[in-house]
Design an enzyme around this catalytic site. Structure first.
Site, PDB file in Angstrom:
ATOM      1  N   ARG A 179      32.738 -20.422  29.283  1.00 45.05           N
ATOM      2  CA  ARG A 179      32.509 -19.629  30.491  1.00 45.05           C
ATOM      3  C   ARG A 179      31.020 -19.278  30.612  1.00 45.05           C
ATOM      4  NH1 ARG A 179      36.822 -16.101  31.562  1.00 45.05           N
ATOM      5  NH2 ARG A 179      35.470 -14.996  33.039  1.00 45.05           N
ATOM      6  N   CYS A 239      30.627  -8.970  30.390  1.00 46.99           N
ATOM      7  CA  CYS A 239      31.722  -9.920  30.141  1.00 46.99           C
ATOM      8  C   CYS A 239      32.219 -10.397  31.498  1.00 46.99           C
ATOM      9  CB  CYS A 239      32.837  -9.276  29.310  1.00 46.99           C
ATOM     10  SG  CYS A 239      33.611  -7.829  30.073  1.00 46.99           S
TER      11      CYS A 239
END
Length: 282
Positions: A179, A239
Site C-alpha cells: 500500500r 496509516c
C-alpha cells in the site's frame, strides 16, 4: 500503572474499585474482508467486568472521513456511560488483528485520561492461558469524565503539508509495504495510491512478537530503526484511517517518544487532489 500490563498483573487487580477494564476491539469493513461484529464478539466472551468501547461509533460521524476524532463533549459522554471517569485506572484490550486498543489508548490520553494501559497480548493471550471470561453486557455506574482535550498530538492536513517543507517531524506510515509503495491500489474509492512524500514505512505488525505480544526494549527500537526512524526525534504517525497509526504511536510511547498522529491519514491525503503523492519505496 505501567502503560503495558501483563495478564498476571491484571488478574491481581481485577475487582479494584478504581480499575476499569475495556474491550476496544474494532474490525474494518473494507472490500474483500469477511465481516466481524465486535459488539457480538464482546457479548460472547470478554474479560470479567470489562465494558465495550464502540470505536465504530466513537468518531466524528458528520465527517466524510472514516475515523476522525469525536468532539470532547461526545467522548466524555460516552466514557461516563461506560463507567469510566476522572481517577479511573483504565486497562484496554482487543481481539482485533489491527490491535485497536492502541487507538482507544491514544484517544483517552488526548481527551485527558492519564492512567491508561494496554493489556499485552489482549484477549487472545488471556484465553490461551485458560483465564475466565464472561458473556453478555456489563453495566457500571456512571462516573464523571471531565470534558477536556489536548490536540497538541493531533496532526491536521495543513500541518502535514507544512511538514513536507519543514521536515520538523519524521512521518511514519503503518500501512503494508504494498500500500505504501503504490504496488497495491488503495481499497477506498477515489483514493490515490502511494504515500506522503518523505515518509517512512513501518507496517504495524512489525511491532509484535509471533504470539501477539508487544516487542519491547531493544527489539522494539530495532523495528523503528530498521525503517529509518530516529526514535529520539519528533515523529508523526499515519496509516489508512488513523487506527494502526496509533499502534506506532503507542510503540513510540514505550520508547519514550511522545509521537503525534495524523488523524485523517491516507483516507484524507490520498483523496485530496491538492496533496503531493509519492510512489515506490521510502
Amino acid at each position: 500503572m505501567d502503560s503495558l500490563v501483563t495478564t498476571e498483573w491484571l488478574v491481581g487487580e481485577l475487582g479494584a474499585n478504581d480499575l476499569r477494564v475495556v474491550d476496544a476491539s474494532y474490525f474494518t469493513a473494507l472490500p474483500g474482508e469477511a465481516p466481524r461484529d465486535a459488539a457480538a464478539e464482546y457479548e460472547a466472551a470478554h474479560i470479567p467486568g470489562a465494558v465495550f468501547m464502540d470505536l465504530a461509533e466513537l468518531r466524528d460521524t458528520a465527517s466524510d472521513l472514516p475515523m476522525m476524532m469525536p468532539s470532547a463533549e461526545k467522548f466524555a459522554s460516552r466514557m461516563q456511560s461506560l463507567g469510566l471517569g476522572d481517577g479511573s485506572r483504565i486497562v484496554l484490550y482487543d481481539n482485533s488483528p489491527l490491535h485497536t486498543a492502541a487507538r482507544a489508548w491514544w484517544m483517552l490520553r488526548t481527551f485527558g485520561a492519564h492512567d491508561v494501559a494496554i493489556l499485552d497480548g489482549g484477549l487472545a493471550k488471556w484465553q490461551d492461558e485458560g483465564r475466565p471470561t464472561a458473556s453478555g453486557k456489563e453495566t457500571l455506574r456512571h462516573r464523571h469524565f471531565t470534558v477536556w482535550a489536548d490536540d497538541s498530538g493531533v496532526r491536521t492536513l495543513d500541518q502535514m503539508k507544512a511538514n513536507i517543507d519543514s521536515g520538523a517531524e519524521q512521518v511514519v506510515d503503518a500501512r503494508s509495504a504494498a500500500r505504501f509503495t503504490g504496488d497495491e491500489p488503495d481499497p477506498r474509492p477515489a483514493t490515490h495510491a502511494g504515500h506522503i512524500p518523505g515518509s517512512k514505512n513501518l507496517p504495524y505488525g512489525a511491532l509484535f512478537n509471533a504470539d501477539g505480544s508487544w516487542k519491547q526494549g531493544d527489539a522494539l527500537k530495532a523495528a523503528f530503526e530498521g525503517a529509518g526512524v530516529d526514535v529520539s526525534k519528533p515523529v508523526a504517525t499515519t496509516c489508512g484511517s488513523g487506527i494502526t497509526a496509533a499502534v506506532l504511536a503507542f510503540g513510540l510511547h514505550l520508547l519514550g517518544n511522545n509521537a503525534a498522529l495524523y488523524d485523517g491519514s491516507w483516507s484524507e491525503w490520498g483523496a485530496d487532489r491538492t496533496t503531493p503523492k509519492a510512489m515506490g519505496a521510502a
